[in-house]
Design a protein around this motif. Structure first.
Motif, PDB file in Angstrom:
ATOM      1  N   LYS A  18       0.722  -1.075  -0.118  1.00 17.26           N
ATOM      2  CA  LYS A  18       0.000   0.101  -0.163  1.00 17.26           C
ATOM      3  C   LYS A  18       0.900   1.330   0.139  1.00 17.26           C
ATOM      4  O   LYS A  18       0.729   2.090  -0.888  1.00 17.26           O
ATOM      5  CB  LYS A  18      -0.708  -0.143   1.287  1.00 17.26           C
ATOM      6  N   ARG A  19       1.910   1.299   0.699  1.00 11.85           N
ATOM      7  CA  ARG A  19       2.758   2.313   0.840  1.00 11.85           C
ATOM      8  C   ARG A  19       3.658   2.577  -0.510  1.00 11.85           C
ATOM      9  O   ARG A  19       3.638   3.701  -1.105  1.00 11.85           O
ATOM     10  CB  ARG A  19       3.887   2.238   1.907  1.00 11.85           C
ATOM     11  N   LYS A  55      -5.052   0.655  -1.769  1.00 11.92           N
ATOM     12  CA  LYS A  55      -5.765  -0.318  -0.940  1.00 11.92           C
ATOM     13  C   LYS A  55      -6.088  -1.601  -1.582  1.00 11.92           C
ATOM     14  O   LYS A  55      -5.969  -2.685  -1.171  1.00 11.92           O
ATOM     15  CB  LYS A  55      -6.693   0.315  -0.016  1.00 11.92           C
ATOM     16  N   SER A  58      -5.300   6.694  -2.554  1.00 12.69           N
ATOM     17  CA  SER A  58      -5.300   5.893  -1.223  1.00 12.69           C
ATOM     18  C   SER A  58      -6.288   4.448  -1.490  1.00 12.69           C
ATOM     19  O   SER A  58      -6.072   3.528  -1.112  1.00 12.69           O
ATOM     20  CB  SER A  58      -5.712   6.571   0.169  1.00 12.69           C
ATOM     21  N   LYS A  73       1.168   4.087  -3.192  1.00 12.56           N
ATOM     22  CA  LYS A  73       0.898   5.499  -2.760  1.00 12.56           C
ATOM     23  C   LYS A  73       2.113   6.479  -3.185  1.00 12.56           C
ATOM     24  O   LYS A  73       1.847   7.444  -3.839  1.00 12.56           O
ATOM     25  CB  LYS A  73       0.743   5.771  -1.134  1.00 12.56           C
TER      26      LYS A  73
END
Length: 81
Positions: free
Chosen positions: A17-18, A31, A27, A21
């Motif tokens: 996820k990081r 996800k 976001s 991003k």
């Protein structure tokens, strides 16, 4: 994040996820990408309820046969192009 995921899969989810991003994804999209990737990995490793050994064996053997065929043709004198 489902409760059925192990701590390892939770960490994997957060890292993916990081990463998404940081590459400019929203976001929500990050996800979704992370969850899909973790679930795909869980299916391949047989960690899900519906994962069957026969399916996993079939997918692995089909990958193996195609690569070995390619190597045989490449290693053969006058192999197919």
């Amino acid at each position: 994040m489902p409760s059925s995921w192990s701590n390892k899969r939770e960490r994997q989810y957060e890292k993916i996820k990081r990463s998404a991003k940081s590459r400019g994804r929203s976001s929500g999209t990050a996800k979704r990408i992370a969850a899909a990737t973790v679930n795909k990995t869980r299916r391949r490793k047989g960690e899900t309820k519906g994962a069957s050994k026969a399916r996993r064996r079939t997918s692995r053997s089909s990958k193996r046969s195609s690569t070995s065929r390619g190597r045989a043709a490449a290693g053969r004198k006058g192999g197919r192009r």
